[in-house]
Design an enzyme around this catalytic site. Structure first.
Site, PDB file in Angstrom:
ATOM      1  N   HIS A  75       0.800  -1.230   0.000  1.00 45.21           N
ATOM      2  CA  HIS A  75       0.000   0.000   0.000  1.00 45.21           C
ATOM      3  C   HIS A  75       0.825   1.268   0.000  1.00 45.21           C
ATOM      4  CE1 HIS A  75      -1.841  -3.274   2.437  1.00 45.21           C
ATOM      5  NE2 HIS A  75      -2.761  -3.145   1.494  1.00 45.21           N
ATOM      6  N   GLY A 105      -7.546  12.385   6.645  1.00 46.36           N
ATOM      7  CA  GLY A 105      -8.224  11.305   5.942  1.00 46.36           C
ATOM      8  C   GLY A 105      -8.044  11.437   4.426  1.00 46.36           C
ATOM      9  N   ARG A 146      -5.848  16.595   1.095  1.00 47.33           N
ATOM     10  CA  ARG A 146      -5.518  17.471   2.218  1.00 47.33           C
ATOM     11  C   ARG A 146      -4.052  17.274   2.634  1.00 47.33           C
ATOM     12  NH1 ARG A 146      -9.383  17.037   6.905  1.00 47.33           N
ATOM     13  NH2 ARG A 146     -10.922  17.376   5.258  1.00 47.33           N
ATOM     14  N   ARG A 175      -2.580   3.888  -4.870  1.00 46.52           N
ATOM     15  CA  ARG A 175      -4.013   4.202  -4.687  1.00 46.52           C
ATOM     16  C   ARG A 175      -4.281   5.695  -4.516  1.00 46.52           C
ATOM     17  NH1 ARG A 175      -7.433  -0.447  -2.596  1.00 46.52           N
ATOM     18  NH2 ARG A 175      -6.133  -2.218  -3.077  1.00 46.52           N
ATOM     19  N   ARG A 191      -3.429  12.340  13.870  1.00 39.17           N
ATOM     20  CA  ARG A 191      -4.549  12.438  12.924  1.00 39.17           C
ATOM     21  C   ARG A 191      -5.109  13.846  12.968  1.00 39.17           C
ATOM     22  NH1 ARG A 191      -9.236  11.506  10.417  1.00 39.17           N
ATOM     23  NH2 ARG A 191     -11.177  11.645  11.593  1.00 39.17           N
ATOM     24  N   VAL A 192      -5.316  14.421  11.790  1.00 35.35           N
ATOM     25  CA  VAL A 192      -5.992  15.721  11.672  1.00 35.35           C
ATOM     26  C   VAL A 192      -7.228  15.494  10.800  1.00 35.35           C
ATOM     27  CG1 VAL A 192      -4.076  17.301  12.151  1.00 35.35           C
ATOM     28  CG2 VAL A 192      -4.282  16.342   9.872  1.00 35.35           C
ATOM     29  N   GLY A 193      -8.389  15.523  11.419  1.00 36.31           N
ATOM     30  CA  GLY A 193      -9.583  15.155  10.680  1.00 36.31           C
ATOM     31  C   GLY A 193     -10.765  16.048  10.971  1.00 36.31           C
ATOM     32  N   SER A 194     -11.925  15.549  10.586  1.00 37.60           N
ATOM     33  CA  SER A 194     -13.148  16.296  10.849  1.00 37.60           C
ATOM     34  C   SER A 194     -14.091  15.408  11.663  1.00 37.60           C
ATOM     35  CB  SER A 194     -13.811  16.720   9.540  1.00 37.60           C
ATOM     36  OG  SER A 194     -14.153  15.580   8.789  1.00 37.60           O
ATOM     37  N   GLU A 233     -16.442  10.424  14.625  1.00 41.04           N
ATOM     38  CA  GLU A 233     -15.529  10.345  13.479  1.00 41.04           C
ATOM     39  C   GLU A 233     -15.346   8.863  13.203  1.00 41.04           C
ATOM     40  OE1 GLU A 233     -11.536   9.811  14.165  1.00 41.04           O
ATOM     41  OE2 GLU A 233     -12.786   8.506  15.396  1.00 41.04           O
ATOM     42  N   MET A 234     -14.373   8.470  12.380  1.00 33.95           N
ATOM     43  CA  MET A 234     -14.379   7.068  11.952  1.00 33.95           C
ATOM     44  C   MET A 234     -13.022   6.359  12.009  1.00 33.95           C
ATOM     45  SD  MET A 234     -17.207   7.396   8.885  1.00 33.95           S
ATOM     46  CE  MET A 234     -17.672   5.669   8.979  1.00 33.95           C
ATOM     47  N   GLU A 235     -12.020   6.950  12.644  1.00 35.52           N
ATOM     48  CA  GLU A 235     -10.663   6.384  12.573  1.00 35.52           C
ATOM     49  C   GLU A 235      -9.889   6.269  13.880  1.00 35.52           C
ATOM     50  OE1 GLU A 235     -11.642   9.036  10.627  1.00 35.52           O
ATOM     51  OE2 GLU A 235     -12.012   7.934   8.773  1.00 35.52           O
ATOM     52  N   SER A 283     -16.954  19.661  11.572  1.00 39.37           N
ATOM     53  CA  SER A 283     -17.397  19.960  10.203  1.00 39.37           C
ATOM     54  C   SER A 283     -18.921  19.941  10.096  1.00 39.37           C
ATOM     55  CB  SER A 283     -16.814  18.950   9.225  1.00 39.37           C
ATOM     56  OG  SER A 283     -17.258  17.649   9.554  1.00 39.37           O
ATOM     57  N   ASP A 284     -19.568  19.364  11.119  1.00 40.40           N
ATOM     58  CA  ASP A 284     -21.032  19.378  11.131  1.00 40.40           C
ATOM     59  C   ASP A 284     -21.502  19.142  12.561  1.00 40.40           C
ATOM     60  OD1 ASP A 284     -19.988  16.689   9.655  1.00 40.40           O
ATOM     61  OD2 ASP A 284     -21.470  16.206  11.173  1.00 40.40           O
ATOM     62  N   ARG A 319     -14.165  22.979   4.161  1.00 42.39           N
ATOM     63  CA  ARG A 319     -13.403  21.988   4.910  1.00 42.39           C
ATOM     64  C   ARG A 319     -11.954  22.008   4.477  1.00 42.39           C
ATOM     65  NH1 ARG A 319     -17.436  16.827   5.828  1.00 42.39           N
ATOM     66  NH2 ARG A 319     -19.262  18.126   5.824  1.00 42.39           N
TER      67      ARG A 319
HETATM   68  N1  HPA Z   1     -19.988  10.949  11.631  1.00 43.72           N
HETATM   69  C1  HPA Z   1     -18.872  10.269  11.361  1.00 43.72           C
HETATM   70  N2  HPA Z   1     -17.789  10.844  10.886  1.00 43.72           N
HETATM   71  C2  HPA Z   1     -17.816  12.159  10.635  1.00 43.72           C
HETATM   72  C3  HPA Z   1     -18.952  12.909  10.886  1.00 43.72           C
HETATM   73  C4  HPA Z   1     -20.087  12.273  11.413  1.00 43.72           C
HETATM   74  O1  HPA Z   1     -21.123  12.878  11.668  1.00 43.72           O
HETATM   75  N3  HPA Z   1     -18.673  14.191  10.524  1.00 43.72           N
HETATM   76  C5  HPA Z   1     -17.411  14.208  10.079  1.00 43.72           C
HETATM   77  N4  HPA Z   1     -16.879  12.975  10.151  1.00 43.72           N
END
Ligand code: HPA
Length: 233
Positions: free
Chosen positions: A5, A21, A25, A44, A88-91, A180-182, A204-205, A218
């Site tokens: 990878h 992510g 970015r 990838r 990690r720098v994310g949202s 978030e997811m990570e 971000s939301d 973003r």
């Molecule tokens: N859920 C999961 N991951 C995210 C979200 C969310 O609402 N917003 C930004 N990353």
């Protein structure tokens, strides 16, 4: 040596790496913040770069979305490339009503609805936590720059679109700050290997207020988060 990878060779990647992510970015961070940049990965299109920030060697690479993706990349960074500090720098999506768009979250811990830690066969529930050293430095850097942060637990979820639109409210009632997811996989991989990890997120939301930012906002607006993360190099 390269992996399935990552076509970096040993020594191409700094001991400290920033992990957004989105690979674009990663390119944005390299283009705008780093000097003497060399690209080390394009497999990838998961772009990775090494450069310098204030004279210190630092790398940046995308992780993709979700636990399986970040777990693969961080495992290889740690075990094949000798990376010691993973940031990690994310949202994230805010769960609490005192949180606004663009606020920063520092993930002291991560809860999860994933089975990621089952592989370690612990016979219980593993609580994934940040490296205290990185956490303390990030909080101090934010305070010195006058940037407001929320420090606490996040939910690393396997689902972005939930069957039950109210399921987040139970996590919120436990004081969880955001989704978030990570992060859970990042923290577990780092803990297992005895290296350091931290997640910094920009809101971000908001699930509470039903607000969100646009993709363009973003991409461009995460300056505060990146400047704090780069201080950790
Ligand atoms: N859920 C999961 N991951 C995210 C979200 C969310 O609402 N917003 C930004 N990353």
């Amino acid at each position: 040596m390269s992996t399935a990878h990552n076509n970096a060779k040993k020594g191409d990647i700094a001991e400290t790496i920033l992990l957004p992510g989105d690979p674009l970015r990663a390119k944005f961070i390299a283009d705008n913040y780093l000097k003497d940049v060399v690209q080390f990965n394009d497999v990838r299109n998961m772009f990775g770069y090494t450069g310098t920030y204030k004279g210190k060697k630092v790398s940046v690479m995308g992780t993709g979305m979700g636990i399986p993706s970040i777990a693969i990349y961080t495992y290889e960074l740690i075990h094949f490339y000798g990376v010691k500090n993973l940031i990690r720098v994310g949202s994230c999506g805010a769960y609490q009503d005192d949180m606004n768009l663009y606020d920063l979250v520092i993930a002291m811990g991560a809860s999860t609805d994933s089975n990621y830690a089952n592989q370690f066969d612990l016979g219980g529930t593993y609580s994934a936590t940040a490296s205290y050293n990185l956490l303390e430095k990030a909080k101090k850097a934010a305070d010195e720059k006058g940037i407001k942060t929320h420090v606490g637990n996040v939910l690393t979820s396997d689902t972005f679109y939930q069957n039950d639109p109210d399921s987040w409210k139970k996590w919120a009632s436990m004081g969880v700050l955001a989704a978030e997811m990570e992060t859970y996989a990042l923290y577990a991989n780092a803990a297992k290997a005895g290296v350091n990890a931290l997640t910094i997120l920009t809101v971000s939301d908001s699930l509470v207020k039903n607000e969100e930012t646009s993709p363009e906002e973003r991409q461009e607006s995460f300056t505060n988060m990146m400047e704090i993360a780069l201080e950790l190099a």
